[in-house]
Scaffold this motif. Structure first.
Motif, PDB file in Angstrom:
ATOM      1  N   THR A 182      46.883 -69.205  15.900  1.00 35.79           N
ATOM      2  CA  THR A 182      46.627 -69.235  17.341  1.00 35.79           C
ATOM      3  C   THR A 182      47.795 -68.634  18.118  1.00 35.79           C
ATOM      4  N   THR A 183      47.485 -67.789  19.095  1.00 33.20           N
ATOM      5  CA  THR A 183      48.520 -67.138  19.902  1.00 33.20           C
ATOM      6  C   THR A 183      48.376 -67.426  21.393  1.00 33.20           C
ATOM      7  N   TRP A 184      47.427 -68.311  21.759  1.00 31.07           N
ATOM      8  CA  TRP A 184      47.274 -68.654  23.180  1.00 31.07           C
ATOM      9  C   TRP A 184      46.722 -70.065  23.297  1.00 31.07           C
ATOM     10  N   MET A 185      47.289 -70.824  24.231  1.00 31.46           N
ATOM     11  CA  MET A 185      46.735 -72.130  24.611  1.00 31.46           C
ATOM     12  C   MET A 185      46.792 -72.243  26.128  1.00 31.46           C
ATOM     13  N   GLU A 186      46.065 -73.192  26.650  1.00 33.57           N
ATOM     14  CA  GLU A 186      46.030 -73.370  28.101  1.00 33.57           C
ATOM     15  C   GLU A 186      47.393 -73.808  28.630  1.00 33.57           C
ATOM     16  N   PRO A 187      47.731 -73.441  29.868  1.00 32.89           N
ATOM     17  CA  PRO A 187      49.041 -73.809  30.442  1.00 32.89           C
ATOM     18  C   PRO A 187      49.318 -75.309  30.412  1.00 32.89           C
TER      19      PRO A 187
ATOM     20  N   GLY B  55      41.849 -74.481  14.660  1.00 33.12           N
ATOM     21  CA  GLY B  55      42.071 -75.728  15.380  1.00 33.12           C
ATOM     22  C   GLY B  55      42.654 -75.474  16.748  1.00 33.12           C
ATOM     23  N   LEU B  56      43.093 -74.199  16.977  1.00 32.17           N
ATOM     24  CA  LEU B  56      43.486 -73.688  18.299  1.00 32.17           C
ATOM     25  C   LEU B  56      44.836 -74.228  18.789  1.00 32.17           C
ATOM     26  N   VAL B  57      45.768 -74.449  17.868  1.00 33.08           N
ATOM     27  CA  VAL B  57      47.114 -74.915  18.199  1.00 33.08           C
ATOM     28  C   VAL B  57      48.122 -73.892  17.697  1.00 33.08           C
TER      29      VAL B  57
ATOM     30  N   LYS C 245      60.075 -83.411  11.538  1.00 38.78           N
ATOM     31  CA  LYS C 245      59.228 -82.331  12.039  1.00 38.78           C
ATOM     32  C   LYS C 245      58.917 -82.604  13.505  1.00 38.78           C
ATOM     33  N   GLY C 246      58.552 -81.551  14.225  1.00 43.47           N
ATOM     34  CA  GLY C 246      58.279 -81.680  15.642  1.00 43.47           C
ATOM     35  C   GLY C 246      56.977 -82.422  15.927  1.00 43.47           C
ATOM     36  N   SER C 247      56.930 -83.012  17.090  1.00 48.43           N
ATOM     37  CA  SER C 247      55.727 -83.731  17.530  1.00 48.43           C
ATOM     38  C   SER C 247      54.794 -82.857  18.364  1.00 48.43           C
ATOM     39  N   SER C 248      55.294 -81.744  18.851  1.00 50.46           N
ATOM     40  CA  SER C 248      54.555 -80.948  19.840  1.00 50.46           C
ATOM     41  C   SER C 248      53.173 -80.533  19.373  1.00 50.46           C
ATOM     42  N   GLN C 249      53.091 -80.034  18.117  1.00 48.86           N
ATOM     43  CA  GLN C 249      51.808 -79.522  17.647  1.00 48.86           C
ATOM     44  C   GLN C 249      50.784 -80.637  17.445  1.00 48.86           C
ATOM     45  N   ILE C 250      51.254 -81.821  17.064  1.00 50.43           N
ATOM     46  CA  ILE C 250      50.327 -82.950  16.923  1.00 50.43           C
ATOM     47  C   ILE C 250      49.736 -83.314  18.283  1.00 50.43           C
ATOM     48  N   ILE C 251      50.591 -83.348  19.285  1.00 50.88           N
ATOM     49  CA  ILE C 251      50.134 -83.657  20.641  1.00 50.88           C
ATOM     50  C   ILE C 251      49.190 -82.565  21.145  1.00 50.88           C
ATOM     51  N   ALA C 252      49.529 -81.314  20.833  1.00 49.92           N
ATOM     52  CA  ALA C 252      48.664 -80.204  21.242  1.00 49.92           C
ATOM     53  C   ALA C 252      47.303 -80.278  20.556  1.00 49.92           C
ATOM     54  N   GLN C 253      47.299 -80.702  19.272  1.00 45.20           N
ATOM     55  CA  GLN C 253      46.019 -80.834  18.572  1.00 45.20           C
ATOM     56  C   GLN C 253      45.144 -81.894  19.225  1.00 45.20           C
TER      57      GLN C 253
ATOM     58  N   THR D  93      40.434 -51.070  -1.280  1.00 42.65           N
ATOM     59  CA  THR D  93      41.387 -51.267  -0.186  1.00 42.65           C
ATOM     60  C   THR D  93      40.610 -51.527   1.097  1.00 42.65           C
ATOM     61  N   VAL D  94      41.068 -52.485   1.886  1.00 45.00           N
ATOM     62  CA  VAL D  94      40.357 -52.823   3.117  1.00 45.00           C
ATOM     63  C   VAL D  94      41.327 -52.971   4.279  1.00 45.00           C
ATOM     64  N   LEU D  95      40.778 -52.826   5.467  1.00 42.80           N
ATOM     65  CA  LEU D  95      41.437 -53.199   6.712  1.00 42.80           C
ATOM     66  C   LEU D  95      40.764 -54.471   7.209  1.00 42.80           C
ATOM     67  N   ARG D  96      41.532 -55.336   7.885  1.00 44.03           N
ATOM     68  CA  ARG D  96      40.948 -56.601   8.333  1.00 44.03           C
ATOM     69  C   ARG D  96      41.376 -56.916   9.759  1.00 44.03           C
ATOM     70  N   VAL D  97      40.386 -57.263  10.582  1.00 42.31           N
ATOM     71  CA  VAL D  97      40.638 -57.663  11.967  1.00 42.31           C
ATOM     72  C   VAL D  97      40.161 -59.103  12.137  1.00 42.31           C
ATOM     73  N   VAL D  98      41.085 -60.011  12.425  1.00 44.21           N
ATOM     74  CA  VAL D  98      40.745 -61.410  12.654  1.00 44.21           C
ATOM     75  C   VAL D  98      40.451 -61.609  14.137  1.00 44.21           C
ATOM     76  N   ILE D  99      39.310 -62.197  14.437  1.00 43.96           N
ATOM     77  CA  ILE D  99      38.904 -62.434  15.820  1.00 43.96           C
ATOM     78  C   ILE D  99      39.299 -63.856  16.212  1.00 43.96           C
ATOM     79  N   ARG D 100      40.233 -63.960  17.142  1.00 41.64           N
ATOM     80  CA  ARG D 100      40.667 -65.259  17.637  1.00 41.64           C
ATOM     81  C   ARG D 100      40.132 -65.480  19.045  1.00 41.64           C
ATOM     82  N   GLU D 101      40.414 -66.667  19.581  1.00 37.36           N
ATOM     83  CA  GLU D 101      39.898 -67.024  20.903  1.00 37.36           C
ATOM     84  C   GLU D 101      40.340 -66.027  21.970  1.00 37.36           C
ATOM     85  N   ASP D 102      41.563 -65.512  21.857  1.00 32.37           N
ATOM     86  CA  ASP D 102      42.104 -64.641  22.898  1.00 32.37           C
ATOM     87  C   ASP D 102      41.777 -63.167  22.670  1.00 32.37           C
ATOM     88  N   PHE D 103      40.865 -62.873  21.734  1.00 37.92           N
ATOM     89  CA  PHE D 103      40.443 -61.493  21.491  1.00 37.92           C
ATOM     90  C   PHE D 103      39.086 -61.295  22.159  1.00 37.92           C
ATOM     91  N   SER D 104      39.082 -60.643  23.302  1.00 40.29           N
ATOM     92  CA  SER D 104      37.874 -60.546  24.124  1.00 40.29           C
ATOM     93  C   SER D 104      36.954 -59.423  23.662  1.00 40.29           C
TER      94      SER D 104
END
Length: 494
Positions: free
Chosen positions: A65-70, A279-281, A320-328, A415-426
């Protein structure tokens, strides 16, 4: 009278607008410098160098994941100084992790009673979760073999050759033989029939992949479960299944709710999933869930009290950090089933936009499946002049990071190329990528083939022999891989 002040060497306001105003010589890279520098200068120096990194939003190689809500970003920053392991000091954070474990267990149809709590743990990622699940299988198998008075020093695990490298790490680090089902052209996941054939009395589990990193395809866990049940009946063994749902665990319940791959199948004893993928975190959170308490040997759980109270822990690391658990937890209560379903459907639709755009060019063969992780894996139809590695390299000129890689054994020639579609890929970005790929193909058509030239130079006096398309593709792929290795550049599959 005009008052003036001479700027001193320590005047931060004069010297640190940009790092170059203060640091006129290169800072030591591998040794700590003797002098301090202003905080603004340190920030600017690092920020300037980081500009040379790729744009995470355009990194189509990664599932992470590369984007979450502010609002979620705020929660992450507010909890970034909390060490999760201090459970007595941060009881609410511990409670949020327990809630997440139970939510995921119910999502995966764990057989829980109304007053039962789920068995699971938050991890740094799916790699740690797989290590923990593998250790549980190994210990249960060892205990069983000891009780039967049989040798317990040669455990093995059966997987497909398409597994992520963390499975190879587990096998090597914890001395478990890895028995891989080889792939074949056109079939890039583990064949359940061949997997069951490899199972023997020393097999601690069979690992199925819900969402192969190579092409996003879901393996047939139900078929594997049914075949294993029959083999267990015939042999008297009780070989279980682990599902590596790192990528697909937060996709299948929302896009394919009728698909049986989880704890609905009796031999599935544990599942891992990456919160930092669908899981979007942000990166740094995974989950390991067990079917029942009996599937996690108690001797693997440690109890500590030097942080204030009795605390059970089953992890490879400690702090370990707590941030990602809270974000989840934020994502779970913010989105719910409706929100996750909408996001996954949108990702799948954008994957279809990209797939259809590539098919219209008539230059590519689509290797990925419509059902699975929302990604598009594709290969060139014609390898006579150029290959996928050149396309990957040239797409970087437009900012796109698209990996090119070869398949594992026995499909190394593909041989292949691969594009992963995430939430922030419009959808707009999907259409833009198709346009840029067409530009790259047009440019490649107008320039000499670098690989063909190299092959011709290396073999200019050889007798010309007509080769099959497969031989040409393999030869070009091998030559390109050598060129890449010579330049010390790699393309990773993650």
């Amino acid at each position: 009278m005009v008052l003036s002040k001479t700027a001193s060497e320590s005047d931060v306001s004069v010297h640190s607008t940009f790092g170059s105003r203060y640091v006129r010589h290169s800072l030591p890279r591998f040794k700590m410098s003797e002098e301090s520098i202003p905080k603004e200068a340190a920030y600017q120096i690092i920020n300037d160098e980081l500009m040379l990194d790729g744009n995470p939003r355009l990194n189509l190689a990664s599932f992470v994941t590369t984007w979450m809500e502010p609002e979620c970003d705020k929660l992450v920053m507010a909890s970034i100084n909390k060490n999760y392991v201090d459970m007595d000091e941060y009881p609410v954070t511990t409670e949020l992790q327990n809630r997440c474990v139970n939510m995921i267990a119910h999502l995966f149809n764990a057989p829980l009673g109304d007053d039962e709590t789920a068995v699971g743990v938050g991890t740094v990622g799916s790699s740690e979760a797989i290590m923990l699940a593998g250790l549980a299988f190994k210990r249960k198998w060892q205990n069983k073999m000891k009780a039967l008075g049989k040798p317990h020093d040669k455990p093995n695990i059966v997987t497909g050759a398409n597994v992520q490298v963390c499975w190879e790490k587990f096998a090597r680090y914890f001395e478990v033989e890895l028995k891989e089902v080889k792939l074949r052209e056109g079939y890039y996941v583990m064949d359940p029939e061949k997997a069951v054939e490899l199972v023997d009395e020393n097999t601690i589990c069979v690992a199925a992949i819900l969402g192969s990193t190579l092409n996003g395809e879901f393996e047939d866990v139900k078929r594997l479960n049914d075949l294993l049940i029959e083999k267990n009946k015939q042999t008297g063994w009780d070989t279980p299944i682990h599902v590596d749902a790192a990528s697909g665990g937060f996709i299948a319940p929302f896009l394919y709710p009728e698909l049986e791959w989880d704890f609905r199948l009796p031999l599935v004893k544990s599942i891992n999933v990456s919160g930092h993928k669908y899981g979007l975190v942000y990166a740094g959170i995974g989950w390991a869930i067990w079917r029942t308490k009996e599937d996690l040997p108690d001797e693997l759980i440690f109890h500590i009290n030097y942080l204030g109270s009795d605390q059970p822990t089953f992890t490879l690391n400690f702090s370990k950090g707590s941030s990602q658990i809270i974000a989840q937890y934020y994502q779970f209560i913010r989105l719910g089933h409706e929100g996750y379903r909408n996001i996954m459907e949108n990702c799948q639709e954008n994957a279809m936009v990209l797939k259809n755009g590539l098919e219209k060019t008539e230059r590519f063969t689509i290797v990925s499946k419509d059902h699975g992780v929302p990604l598009v894996a594709f290969s060139l139809k014609d390898h006579s002049r150029h290959n996928e590695f050149e396309i990957s390299e040239m797409l970087r000129r437009y900012g796109w990071i698209v990996p090119a890689y070869t398949m594992p054994a026995d499909a190394q020639h593909i041989t292949v190329l691969r594009v992963v579609i995430r939430e922030d890929f419009s959808r707009t970005l999907a259409e833009r990528l198709v346009i840029d790929i067409e530009k790259v193909m047009h440019e490649l058509d107008t320039i000499p083939s670098r690989v063909s030239e190299k092959l011709a130079t290396d073999d200019k006096h050889a007798v010309v022999v007509k080769k099959t398309a497969l031989e040409v593709q393999k030869e070009i792929t091998d030559a390109w891989r050598k060129m890449v290795a010579d330049r010390k550049k790699t393309n990773g599959v993650c």
